[in-house]
Design a protein around this motif. Sequence first.
Motif, PDB file in Angstrom:
ATOM      1  N   LEU A   1       2.619 -11.540  -9.888  1.00  0.00           N
ATOM      2  CA  LEU A   1       2.078 -10.653  -8.854  1.00  0.00           C
ATOM      3  C   LEU A   1       1.522  -9.409  -9.524  1.00  0.00           C
ATOM      4  CD1 LEU A   1       1.980 -10.671  -5.679  1.00  0.00           C
ATOM      5  CD2 LEU A   1       3.891  -9.086  -5.766  1.00  0.00           C
ATOM      6  N   HIS A   2       0.225  -9.186  -9.352  1.00  0.00           N
ATOM      7  CA  HIS A   2      -0.405  -7.996  -9.915  1.00  0.00           C
ATOM      8  C   HIS A   2      -0.154  -6.810  -8.981  1.00  0.00           C
ATOM      9  CE1 HIS A   2      -3.156  -5.413 -12.034  1.00  0.00           C
ATOM     10  NE2 HIS A   2      -3.865  -5.228 -10.926  1.00  0.00           N
ATOM     11  N   LEU A   3       0.350  -5.714  -9.539  1.00  0.00           N
ATOM     12  CA  LEU A   3       0.681  -4.543  -8.737  1.00  0.00           C
ATOM     13  C   LEU A   3      -0.555  -3.673  -8.523  1.00  0.00           C
ATOM     14  CD1 LEU A   3       2.960  -2.908  -7.361  1.00  0.00           C
ATOM     15  CD2 LEU A   3       3.277  -1.701  -9.511  1.00  0.00           C
ATOM     16  N   GLU A   4      -0.996  -3.565  -7.265  1.00  0.00           N
ATOM     17  CA  GLU A   4      -2.098  -2.672  -6.897  1.00  0.00           C
ATOM     18  C   GLU A   4      -1.497  -1.349  -6.423  1.00  0.00           C
ATOM     19  OE1 GLU A   4      -5.279  -2.933  -7.083  1.00  0.00           O
ATOM     20  OE2 GLU A   4      -5.525  -5.050  -7.651  1.00  0.00           O
ATOM     21  N   PRO A   5      -1.600  -0.272  -7.209  1.00  0.00           N
ATOM     22  CA  PRO A   5      -0.928   0.985  -6.855  1.00  0.00           C
ATOM     23  C   PRO A   5      -1.276   1.513  -5.465  1.00  0.00           C
ATOM     24  CG  PRO A   5      -1.712   1.069  -9.107  1.00  0.00           C
ATOM     25  CD  PRO A   5      -2.266  -0.181  -8.517  1.00  0.00           C
ATOM     26  N   GLU A   6      -2.566   1.548  -5.113  1.00  0.00           N
ATOM     27  CA  GLU A   6      -2.954   2.085  -3.804  1.00  0.00           C
ATOM     28  C   GLU A   6      -2.368   1.258  -2.671  1.00  0.00           C
ATOM     29  OE1 GLU A   6      -4.529   4.795  -2.566  1.00  0.00           O
ATOM     30  OE2 GLU A   6      -4.289   5.551  -4.596  1.00  0.00           O
ATOM     31  N   LEU A   7      -2.430  -0.068  -2.816  1.00  0.00           N
ATOM     32  CA  LEU A   7      -1.868  -0.950  -1.793  1.00  0.00           C
ATOM     33  C   LEU A   7      -0.354  -0.771  -1.717  1.00  0.00           C
ATOM     34  CD1 LEU A   7      -2.287  -3.231   0.260  1.00  0.00           C
ATOM     35  CD2 LEU A   7      -2.024  -4.869  -1.623  1.00  0.00           C
ATOM     36  N   PHE A   8       0.279  -0.582  -2.876  1.00  0.00           N
ATOM     37  CA  PHE A   8       1.729  -0.393  -2.910  1.00  0.00           C
ATOM     38  C   PHE A   8       2.126   0.877  -2.153  1.00  0.00           C
ATOM     39  CE2 PHE A   8       5.644   1.207  -4.748  1.00  0.00           C
ATOM     40  CZ  PHE A   8       6.449   0.074  -4.740  1.00  0.00           C
ATOM     41  N   PHE A   9       1.396   1.974  -2.388  1.00  0.00           N
ATOM     42  CA  PHE A   9       1.732   3.242  -1.732  1.00  0.00           C
ATOM     43  C   PHE A   9       1.615   3.137  -0.215  1.00  0.00           C
ATOM     44  CE2 PHE A   9       0.623   5.375  -5.902  1.00  0.00           C
ATOM     45  CZ  PHE A   9       1.933   5.740  -6.168  1.00  0.00           C
ATOM     46  N   ILE A  10       0.529   2.537   0.261  1.00  0.00           N
ATOM     47  CA  ILE A  10       0.343   2.487   1.716  1.00  0.00           C
ATOM     48  C   ILE A  10       1.253   1.441   2.367  1.00  0.00           C
ATOM     49  CG2 ILE A  10      -1.592   0.852   1.618  1.00  0.00           C
ATOM     50  CD1 ILE A  10      -2.722   2.325   4.073  1.00  0.00           C
ATOM     51  N   LEU A  11       1.494   0.329   1.682  1.00  0.00           N
ATOM     52  CA  LEU A  11       2.258  -0.755   2.285  1.00  0.00           C
ATOM     53  C   LEU A  11       3.764  -0.498   2.263  1.00  0.00           C
ATOM     54  CD1 LEU A  11       1.937  -3.517   3.605  1.00  0.00           C
ATOM     55  CD2 LEU A  11       2.086  -4.563   1.342  1.00  0.00           C
ATOM     56  N   PHE A  12       4.244   0.189   1.224  1.00  0.00           N
ATOM     57  CA  PHE A  12       5.690   0.382   1.087  1.00  0.00           C
ATOM     58  C   PHE A  12       6.112   1.847   1.245  1.00  0.00           C
ATOM     59  CE2 PHE A  12       4.770  -3.512  -1.247  1.00  0.00           C
ATOM     60  CZ  PHE A  12       5.694  -4.379  -0.693  1.00  0.00           C
ATOM     61  N   ILE A  13       5.480   2.730   0.461  1.00  0.00           N
ATOM     62  CA  ILE A  13       5.943   4.123   0.428  1.00  0.00           C
ATOM     63  C   ILE A  13       5.697   4.821   1.766  1.00  0.00           C
ATOM     64  CG2 ILE A  13       5.790   6.312  -0.786  1.00  0.00           C
ATOM     65  CD1 ILE A  13       6.966   3.918  -2.358  1.00  0.00           C
ATOM     66  N   ALA A  14       4.515   4.605   2.380  1.00  0.00           N
ATOM     67  CA  ALA A  14       4.192   5.292   3.636  1.00  0.00           C
ATOM     68  C   ALA A  14       5.203   4.985   4.747  1.00  0.00           C
ATOM     69  CB  ALA A  14       2.766   4.951   4.080  1.00  0.00           C
ATOM     70  N   PRO A  15       5.482   3.700   5.075  1.00  0.00           N
ATOM     71  CA  PRO A  15       6.449   3.439   6.155  1.00  0.00           C
ATOM     72  C   PRO A  15       7.876   3.840   5.806  1.00  0.00           C
ATOM     73  CG  PRO A  15       5.717   1.369   5.165  1.00  0.00           C
ATOM     74  CD  PRO A  15       4.838   2.446   4.622  1.00  0.00           C
ATOM     75  N   LEU A  16       8.266   3.706   4.529  1.00  0.00           N
ATOM     76  CA  LEU A  16       9.638   4.075   4.153  1.00  0.00           C
ATOM     77  C   LEU A  16       9.861   5.584   4.276  1.00  0.00           C
ATOM     78  CD1 LEU A  16      10.180   1.728   1.065  1.00  0.00           C
ATOM     79  CD2 LEU A  16      11.251   1.539   3.313  1.00  0.00           C
ATOM     80  N   LEU A  17       8.896   6.376   3.809  1.00  0.00           N
ATOM     81  CA  LEU A  17       9.045   7.829   3.915  1.00  0.00           C
ATOM     82  C   LEU A  17       8.869   8.301   5.357  1.00  0.00           C
ATOM     83  CD1 LEU A  17       7.357   9.205   0.673  1.00  0.00           C
ATOM     84  CD2 LEU A  17       9.763   8.839   1.158  1.00  0.00           C
ATOM     85  N   TYR A  18       8.032   7.631   6.116  1.00  0.00           N
ATOM     86  CA  TYR A  18       7.892   7.936   7.552  1.00  0.00           C
ATOM     87  C   TYR A  18       9.235   7.739   8.254  1.00  0.00           C
ATOM     88  CZ  TYR A  18       6.628   7.087  12.453  1.00  0.00           C
ATOM     89  OH  TYR A  18       6.570   7.095  13.838  1.00  0.00           O
ATOM     90  N   ASN A  19       9.895   6.639   7.952  1.00  0.00           N
ATOM     91  CA  ASN A  19      11.207   6.375   8.554  1.00  0.00           C
ATOM     92  C   ASN A  19      12.245   7.399   8.104  1.00  0.00           C
ATOM     93  OD1 ASN A  19      13.158   4.392   9.976  1.00  0.00           O
ATOM     94  ND2 ASN A  19      14.032   4.612   7.951  1.00  0.00           N
TER      95      ASN A  19
ATOM     96  N   ILE B   1      -1.649   4.701   9.650  1.00  0.00           N
ATOM     97  CA  ILE B   1      -2.730   5.575  10.125  1.00  0.00           C
ATOM     98  C   ILE B   1      -2.590   6.963   9.509  1.00  0.00           C
ATOM     99  CG2 ILE B   1      -3.687   6.723  12.165  1.00  0.00           C
ATOM    100  CD1 ILE B   1      -2.881   4.239  13.778  1.00  0.00           C
ATOM    101  N   LEU B   2      -1.374   7.493   9.512  1.00  0.00           N
ATOM    102  CA  LEU B   2      -1.117   8.823   8.950  1.00  0.00           C
ATOM    103  C   LEU B   2      -1.557   8.877   7.485  1.00  0.00           C
ATOM    104  CD1 LEU B   2       2.460   9.373  10.426  1.00  0.00           C
ATOM    105  CD2 LEU B   2       0.447  10.720  11.013  1.00  0.00           C
ATOM    106  N   TYR B   3      -1.146   7.874   6.710  1.00  0.00           N
ATOM    107  CA  TYR B   3      -1.448   7.864   5.276  1.00  0.00           C
ATOM    108  C   TYR B   3      -2.952   7.728   5.024  1.00  0.00           C
ATOM    109  CZ  TYR B   3      -1.128   6.610   0.335  1.00  0.00           C
ATOM    110  OH  TYR B   3      -1.269   6.593  -1.033  1.00  0.00           O
TER     111      TYR B   3
END
Length: 672
Positions: A49-67, A229-231
């Motif tokens: 699995l190739h890690l795409e940093p931008e996709l990683f931030f929006i897909l994982f970091i945004a909802p986790l920090l929102y929560n 949306i926020l991110y």
Amino acid sequence: MEIFVAVLVMLVLIGVSNVIYRFIPFVPVPLIQIALGAVMTILPLGIHLHLEPELFFILFIAPLLYNDGKHTPRDELWRLRAPILLLSVGLVFATVFVVGYTIHWMIPSIPLAAAFGLAAILSPTDAVAVGALAGRIQLPKRLMRLLEGEALMNDASGLVAFKFAIAAAMTGIFSLHKATLSFLVIAVGGLMVGAVIAFIIILIRQLLRRAGLEDETMHMLLQIVTPFILYLVAEELGVSGILAAVAGGIVHAIEDDRTDQSMPKLKSVSVNTWSVILFILNGLVFVILGIQIPDVTSVIFKDPGFNNYVVIWYAIVIFALLLVLRFVWTFLFTWFGASGRETLSFKVIILTTISGVRGAVTLAGAFSIPLLLNNGNPFPQRDLIIFLAAFIILLSLLTASILLPLIAKKRVIADEAERSHEEREWQMKVMGAAVKHLEHVSNETNEAAVESVVAEYRRMILQIDMKDNPNKQLSRGKREELEMRMLALGIERNYVHNQLEKGLISPKHAHFYNKMLDQIELILANRLHLSKMVIKGLLGKIKALLTGKNKAAYTEADIYALRGLKLQCSEAVLEEMQARCMPEVKNDPTEFVIAYYNQIVSRMKAMPIHMKNKNNDFNEARKELHWIAIQAEREEVQVLYEKGTIDRELAALLRRHIRDREAAMYEEDEIG
């Protein structure tokens, strides 16, 4: 198809990791998930699995920090604002300069700007990793709030510093003045954009509700897409998407406090849905981290230009420097900057130091380093920088998982009385969670059964509360409320006496009813040593009735007559209490008594004519609700344990009490 298979395998590994954790609870789930991810890559399955940093931030970091923003107590964040800012901003920039210069001095082949970039991406702590590690550790509550607040903010400050350092490495140009101004714009702008967009989304939800669109599924969909949306909007505007997600979470938490009562079903759906989403996202973060590590390390280990032992030594030295810097920073703030505030103990400073776990944000940032400079040359030592970041992540996770349980293990409780008091406090909180869950599942068909089971729980909570000090003083409001309840019992007693004098009820029914009032009076007066005897005697009589040993005592006609008498007594109480009620007086205790007797009247009037069928339905509903309540208690204990709020020993004690209650309820249901 390959991506689908990879995602499917990762989801399976998340489930497997939790099964493994049940058998080896001394190993944290994140480490198990990282190991499983690494195994998935090493085995010849053809899954990469190739890690795409931008996709990683929006897909994982945004909802986790929102929560995290939604669930971190706002008053605690505000109270700890000074240490949080010092750790999330001050320590980040101190790390960039101190660690950056050290890396450049130790590894001259890494240019100073690139060294600053590595230090910047090593500075953010990982809230997900800290929370996961805390599952088996009794960290002080204040420390957990401090770490959560730091992790909410330092991702943004670390990533912004990283962005400027990499830009300087790419162009060879850096302006401290411009960088400082840009940082303020990006940070403050992210918070403002997040808050404004959150308010707009809340307004949209309110407009939909006013238009009659109260479908829980649609509102749940709005909740799920909100962090993305926020991110995205914040990043498009050139400000911090991470801080926008945090700010949006905090704003939505304020709004949720107001809507929980108006849409209780949405709250129930939201809690269950988000628990599944967060479970999956948290697991995927560490599995993906594990998948990346073998590839990252193999690049360096296979390169003849690097001495493997020397490279590992570099990582150990940098990690040790991060720990020392974090310790010194926390120590200096505590002893020289905390005047007028409670200082942290030396043990808590050590815990704060070790708890600065690095995680997937660090690795994603490292992967976002460009392959080429602006002049077309390869970015200097990019592979080495990524390797150092990955190895330091592993070192921080291993150090925290090994040392935190040793340092933070069992709190020393002064004496057995204090230990028992703490145990009873948590018992009441767990039982309170069961009551809340029962209230959420209440509907028209099971309302009477819910009220019955909730009343049992509240009685048990009251008994546990009184164990600490049977003679403890009640607050003024509670005393007034108790006086009103006693007065209501007096009104019932007088009504029964008058009815008996008029010959409208039999002496047998009057005797039974007065004995019942005596028993309630004993319980309300907190005379538990007497009430226990009374309750035990009552249970014996009820058992005799149900087993047929005393069938002649009370017939079905007697039970109907007593119900009718209860209805009449309750109506008499309501008539007199409503005359006494003073609506203009805030928290008038009479209102509580009126609400209590209104419930009794409603329940009595709802009783059907055919008692036998009703009893069967009612008892079946009670059995099901007892099971639901017990499950809610178990889930609450598990959540508290996984969050690190309670330790393993206390969790075991609470589970034992739950088993005892389950056995008692089962026996009662079977007899009934």
